[in-house]
Scaffold this motif. Structure first.
Motif, PDB file in Angstrom:
ATOM      1  N   VAL A 228       6.007 -17.006  -9.864  1.00  0.00           N
ATOM      2  CA  VAL A 228       5.804 -15.999  -8.805  1.00  0.00           C
ATOM      3  C   VAL A 228       4.831 -14.950  -9.319  1.00  0.00           C
ATOM      4  N   ARG A 229       3.727 -14.742  -8.604  1.00  0.00           N
ATOM      5  CA  ARG A 229       2.669 -13.846  -9.095  1.00  0.00           C
ATOM      6  C   ARG A 229       2.059 -13.041  -7.954  1.00  0.00           C
ATOM      7  N   SER A 230       1.230 -12.089  -8.328  1.00  0.00           N
ATOM      8  CA  SER A 230       0.566 -11.269  -7.317  1.00  0.00           C
ATOM      9  C   SER A 230      -0.805 -11.831  -6.968  1.00  0.00           C
ATOM     10  N   SER A 231      -1.170 -11.746  -5.694  1.00  0.00           N
ATOM     11  CA  SER A 231      -2.521 -12.198  -5.319  1.00  0.00           C
ATOM     12  C   SER A 231      -3.531 -11.079  -5.508  1.00  0.00           C
ATOM     13  N   PHE A 232      -3.058  -9.904  -5.956  1.00  0.00           N
ATOM     14  CA  PHE A 232      -3.978  -8.763  -6.102  1.00  0.00           C
ATOM     15  C   PHE A 232      -4.331  -8.433  -7.552  1.00  0.00           C
ATOM     16  N   ASN A 233      -3.697  -9.111  -8.517  1.00  0.00           N
ATOM     17  CA  ASN A 233      -4.077  -8.893  -9.918  1.00  0.00           C
ATOM     18  C   ASN A 233      -3.789 -10.165 -10.713  1.00  0.00           C
ATOM     19  N   ASP A 234      -4.074 -10.122 -12.021  1.00  0.00           N
ATOM     20  CA  ASP A 234      -3.867 -11.329 -12.837  1.00  0.00           C
ATOM     21  C   ASP A 234      -2.671 -11.195 -13.778  1.00  0.00           C
ATOM     22  N   ASN A 235      -1.767 -10.265 -13.484  1.00  0.00           N
ATOM     23  CA  ASN A 235      -0.593 -10.082 -14.349  1.00  0.00           C
ATOM     24  C   ASN A 235       0.218 -11.369 -14.434  1.00  0.00           C
ATOM     25  N   PRO A 236       0.791 -11.619 -15.625  1.00  0.00           N
ATOM     26  CA  PRO A 236       1.718 -12.753 -15.670  1.00  0.00           C
ATOM     27  C   PRO A 236       2.916 -12.423 -14.782  1.00  0.00           C
ATOM     28  N   GLY A 237       3.425 -13.405 -14.074  1.00  0.00           N
ATOM     29  CA  GLY A 237       4.513 -13.134 -13.135  1.00  0.00           C
ATOM     30  C   GLY A 237       5.859 -13.520 -13.707  1.00  0.00           C
ATOM     31  N   THR A 238       6.696 -14.103 -12.866  1.00  0.00           N
ATOM     32  CA  THR A 238       8.036 -14.529 -13.283  1.00  0.00           C
ATOM     33  C   THR A 238       8.142 -16.045 -13.159  1.00  0.00           C
ATOM     34  N   MET A 239       8.708 -16.685 -14.177  1.00  0.00           N
ATOM     35  CA  MET A 239       8.958 -18.120 -14.081  1.00  0.00           C
ATOM     36  C   MET A 239      10.386 -18.333 -13.586  1.00  0.00           C
ATOM     37  N   VAL A 240      10.506 -19.117 -12.524  1.00  0.00           N
ATOM     38  CA  VAL A 240      11.830 -19.497 -12.043  1.00  0.00           C
ATOM     39  C   VAL A 240      12.057 -20.902 -12.588  1.00  0.00           C
ATOM     40  N   THR A 241      13.078 -21.038 -13.444  1.00  0.00           N
ATOM     41  CA  THR A 241      13.181 -22.271 -14.214  1.00  0.00           C
ATOM     42  C   THR A 241      14.630 -22.570 -14.596  1.00  0.00           C
ATOM     43  N   LYS A 242      14.830 -23.594 -15.419  1.00  0.00           N
ATOM     44  CA  LYS A 242      16.203 -23.969 -15.836  1.00  0.00           C
ATOM     45  C   LYS A 242      16.839 -22.865 -16.672  1.00  0.00           C
ATOM     46  N   GLU A 243      18.164 -22.751 -16.567  1.00  0.00           N
ATOM     47  CA  GLU A 243      18.883 -21.719 -17.337  1.00  0.00           C
ATOM     48  C   GLU A 243      18.764 -21.992 -18.838  1.00  0.00           C
ATOM     49  N   ASP A 244      18.595 -20.926 -19.628  1.00  0.00           N
ATOM     50  CA  ASP A 244      18.662 -21.112 -21.078  1.00  0.00           C
ATOM     51  C   ASP A 244      19.580 -20.061 -21.696  1.00  0.00           C
ATOM     52  N   LYS A 245      19.772 -20.145 -22.988  1.00  0.00           N
ATOM     53  CA  LYS A 245      20.753 -19.298 -23.689  1.00  0.00           C
ATOM     54  C   LYS A 245      20.507 -17.792 -23.502  1.00  0.00           C
ATOM     55  N   ASP A 246      19.225 -17.351 -23.580  1.00  0.00           N
ATOM     56  CA  ASP A 246      18.930 -15.905 -23.464  1.00  0.00           C
ATOM     57  C   ASP A 246      19.472 -15.334 -22.155  1.00  0.00           C
ATOM     58  N   MET A 247      19.415 -16.157 -21.112  1.00  0.00           N
ATOM     59  CA  MET A 247      19.767 -15.653 -19.785  1.00  0.00           C
ATOM     60  C   MET A 247      21.246 -15.285 -19.703  1.00  0.00           C
ATOM     61  N   GLU A 248      22.083 -16.033 -20.452  1.00  0.00           N
ATOM     62  CA  GLU A 248      23.523 -15.788 -20.388  1.00  0.00           C
ATOM     63  C   GLU A 248      23.907 -14.436 -20.980  1.00  0.00           C
ATOM     64  N   ALA A 249      23.043 -13.897 -21.835  1.00  0.00           N
ATOM     65  CA  ALA A 249      23.362 -12.632 -22.489  1.00  0.00           C
ATOM     66  C   ALA A 249      23.310 -11.466 -21.504  1.00  0.00           C
ATOM     67  N   VAL A 250      22.621 -11.663 -20.385  1.00  0.00           N
ATOM     68  CA  VAL A 250      22.472 -10.572 -19.431  1.00  0.00           C
ATOM     69  C   VAL A 250      23.610 -10.628 -18.414  1.00  0.00           C
ATOM     70  N   LEU A 251      24.298  -9.494 -18.264  1.00  0.00           N
ATOM     71  CA  LEU A 251      25.466  -9.457 -17.392  1.00  0.00           C
ATOM     72  C   LEU A 251      25.067  -9.547 -15.920  1.00  0.00           C
ATOM     73  N   VAL A 252      24.247  -8.583 -15.501  1.00  0.00           N
ATOM     74  CA  VAL A 252      23.767  -8.580 -14.118  1.00  0.00           C
ATOM     75  C   VAL A 252      22.247  -8.672 -14.192  1.00  0.00           C
ATOM     76  N   SER A 253      21.680  -9.702 -13.595  1.00  0.00           N
ATOM     77  CA  SER A 253      20.233  -9.846 -13.725  1.00  0.00           C
ATOM     78  C   SER A 253      19.501  -9.362 -12.487  1.00  0.00           C
ATOM     79  N   GLY A 254      20.209  -9.213 -11.378  1.00  0.00           N
ATOM     80  CA  GLY A 254      19.506  -8.755 -10.184  1.00  0.00           C
ATOM     81  C   GLY A 254      20.437  -8.176  -9.138  1.00  0.00           C
ATOM     82  N   ILE A 255      19.854  -7.332  -8.296  1.00  0.00           N
ATOM     83  CA  ILE A 255      20.607  -6.747  -7.178  1.00  0.00           C
ATOM     84  C   ILE A 255      19.826  -7.044  -5.896  1.00  0.00           C
ATOM     85  N   ALA A 256      20.533  -7.566  -4.910  1.00  0.00           N
ATOM     86  CA  ALA A 256      19.857  -7.877  -3.646  1.00  0.00           C
ATOM     87  C   ALA A 256      20.525  -7.115  -2.508  1.00  0.00           C
ATOM     88  N   TYR A 257      19.771  -6.883  -1.452  1.00  0.00           N
ATOM     89  CA  TYR A 257      20.371  -6.282  -0.264  1.00  0.00           C
ATOM     90  C   TYR A 257      19.893  -7.067   0.944  1.00  0.00           C
TER      91      TYR A 257
END
Ligand code: ADP
Ligand code: ASP
Ligand code: MG
Length: 405
Positions: A228-257
Motif C-alpha cells: 500500500v503506497r501513495s500516488s503522490f510520493n515515493d515513500n515506502p508504504g506498508t506490506m500486507v503479508t503473512k504473520e511473523d513473530k515480530d507482529m505477535e509482540a504488538v498488543l494492539v496494532s490498529g484502531i478502526a472506526y
C-alpha cells in the motif's frame, strides 16, 4: 522482467492532472522493463454521484440496473488513462471488467469474483501493451454487469494479481501506507511497515477503508503480498503479508472506526426459541449482512433484540424487520443512525488478558457510553454515539501507546 499490477484509487485519479501523474508513474515502471496491468477507480466523487442519482430515481432501485449505473464511473477513468498513455507514445488498451473478463457471481452490488480467464490480457501483455482495467466491475455467467461493493477496485487489483500470478501488487492511494489508525482523524497515527493478513482483514472489516476487505481475503487465500503506497510520493508504504513473530509482540496494532452502520432494535419480543432466526433469516434471504447483535435478558417473558446493518442496507432492512415484527408480535421497531463502531485490533491480544477492560475503562473515563460490544480472538469492537468517534479513537490510540515513533 516482472509482471506488476498497480491500482490507483479515486483521489489519485481525481482530475486530468492527477491522471497525467498516474500515467507518468505507470510509464516509469513500464520503462524499467516490466509488464503492466493498471487497475483504476472512478474519479473521486463520481460513484457517489451515480448512487445519488439512483436514490433520486426511486426508493428501491432495481439491483441489476443499479450495477449498470454505478459501473459507469470506472469506464471514464480507463479511457482517460489509456488515452493519456497513448498520447505519451505507449501502447495501452482499456478493458471493462467484462472484456477481461472478471467473472463474478450474480449478487449485484456486492458480487464476488469467481474466475478470471487470462487469455485476452496475456495476449496484450505479450505485445507490450499496458493493460488498463476498470476496477469494481465484473460480469456474471449470464452476461450481466456486476459490481464488487464500494471500494471494490482494491479487490479487482488483487484478483488480477492472483489470477495472472503477478510478481508485485501495489495499491496506490492518498495516504502512504496503513497507519495505526486513520491518519486523517488522528495526527499521532503511525505508519506500520508490515501488517498480517489477519490484522488487515479485521481492520478492513471494521471500517479502515484503506483496503476493501475482500481484497485482503483474496490476498491471503492466494498469497499475494500487497504493497500500500501513495500516488503522490515515493515513500515506502506498508506490506500486507503473512504473520511473523515480530507482529505477535504488538498488543494492539490498529484502531478502526465505522460510521457506516445503523442500529435496528426490535422491542418487546416474546422470548422463545426461534426468535433470532425469525428476525434474521428474511434479512439474509435479501442478502443483507447483520453485524453486531445484542439480545437483552428477558423481563416477564419479553426481550429486546438489537442489531446493526450498513447504512446502504438500512432502508431495506428496516422495511423487512417491520414486517417480521408484526408476525412475531413485537411491540415496536426503533432505529438509530447516529452510531459509530470503534474497534481495536491486534494478533498480540491472543496471549494477553485485560485488553478489553482497558478499552472500556479508557472510554468510561471520558464519559463515553458503550451501547454494544463484540469480541473475537484478535479484536474488540464497541458501538457508541457517533459524535464521540474521533475522541474515542484518539483516547484509545493514546491508551494503548500507539502514538508516533
Ligand atoms: P482510494 O480512493 O485510493 O481507494 P480510500 O479513500 O478508499 O482510497 O482509502 C484511503 C483512505 O483510508 C485514507 O485517506 C484514510 O482516510 C482512510 N483510512 C482509514 N483507516 C486507515 C488506516 N488505518 N491507515 C491508512 N488509511 C486509513
Ligand atoms: N468507484 C468505486 C467506489 O467508489 C470503487 C472504488 O473506488 O474502489 O466505491
Ligand atoms: Mg478505496
Amino acid at each position: 522482467m516482472a509482471l506488476v499490477v498497480q491500482k490507483y484509487g479515486g483521489t489519485s485519479m481525481g482530475s486530468i492532472d492527477r491522471i497525467k501523474n498516474v500515467a507518468k508513474r505507470v510509464a516509469k515502471t513500464y520503462d524499467a522493463g516490466n509488464d503492466m496491468i493498471v487497475v483504476v477507480s472512478a474519479m473521486s466523487g463520481e460513484t457517489n454521484k451515480l448512487v445519488a442519482l439512483a436514490n433520486e430515481t426511486c426508493e428501491f432501485p432495481d439491483n441489476r440496473e443499479y450495477d449498470v449505473l454505478v459501473a459507469a464511473g470506472e469506464q471514464v477513468s480507463i479511457a482517460l488513462l489509456a488515452m493519456c498513455l497513448k498520447s505519451m507514445g505507449y501502447k495501452a488498451k482499456s478493458y471493462h471488467g467484462w472484456q477481461v473478463p472478471i467473472i463474478t457471481d450474480s449478487v449485484f452490488s456486492k458480487a464476488r469474483v469467481e474466475e478470471i480467464p487470462d487469455k485476452n490480457v496475456r495476449a496484450d501483455l505479450k505485445d507490450g501493451v499496458i493493460v488498463v482495467v476498470a476496477g469494481f466491475q465484473g460480469i456474471d455467467r449470464d452476461g450481466n454487469v456486476t459490481t464488487l461493493g464500494r471500494g471494490g477496485s482494491d479487490t479487482s487489483a488483487v484478483a488480477m494479481a492472483a489470477a495472472l500470478k503477478a510478481d508485485v501488487c501495489e495499491i496506490y492511494t492518498d495516504v502512504d501506507g496503513v497507519y495505526t489508525t486513520d491518519p486523517n482523524i488522528c495526527q499521532d497515527a503511525r505508519k506500520v511497515e508490515k501488517i498480517s493478513y489477519e490484522e488487515m482483514l479485521e481492520l478492513a472489516s471494521l471500517g479502515a477503508k484503506v483496503l476493501q476487505i475482500r481484497s485482503v481475503e483474496f490476498a491471503k487465500k492466494y498469497d499475494v503480498d500487497i504493497h500500500v503506497r501513495s500516488s503522490f510520493n515515493d515513500n515506502p508504504g506498508t506490506m500486507v503479508t503473512k504473520e511473523d513473530k515480530d507482529m505477535e509482540a504488538v498488543l494492539v496494532s490498529g484502531i478502526a472506526y465505522d460510521k457506516n452502520e445503523a442500529k435496528i432494535a426490535v422491542m418487546h419480543v416474546p422470548d422463545k426459541p426461534g426468535i433470532a432466526a425469525k428476525i434474521l433469516s428474511p434479512l439474509s434471504d435479501a442478502n443483507i449482512s447483520v453485524d453486531m447483535i445484542v439480545q437483552n435478558v428477558s423481563e416477564a417473558g419479553n426481550t429486546d433484540f438489537t442489531f446493526t446493518v450498513t447504512k446502504a442496507d438500512f432502508k431495506k432492512a428496516l422495511a423487512i424487520t417491520r414486517e417480521t415484527s408484526k408476525e412475531i408480535d413485537a411491540k415496536d421497531v426503533v432505529t438509530d443512525e447516529n452510531i459509530s463502531k470503534i474497534s481495536i485490533v491486534g494478533v498480540g491480544m491472543r496471549s494477553h488478558a485485560g485488553v478489553a477492560t482497558k478499552m472500556f475503562q479508557s472510554l468510561a473515563r471520558e464519559g463515553i457510553n458503550i451501547q454494544m460490544i463484540s469480541t473475537s480472538e484478535i479484536k474488540v469492537s464497541v458501538v457508541i454515539d457517533a459524535k464521540y468517534t474521533e475522541l474515542a479513537v484518539r483516547i484509545l490510540h493514546d491508551a494503548f501507546g500507539m502514538s508516533g515513533n
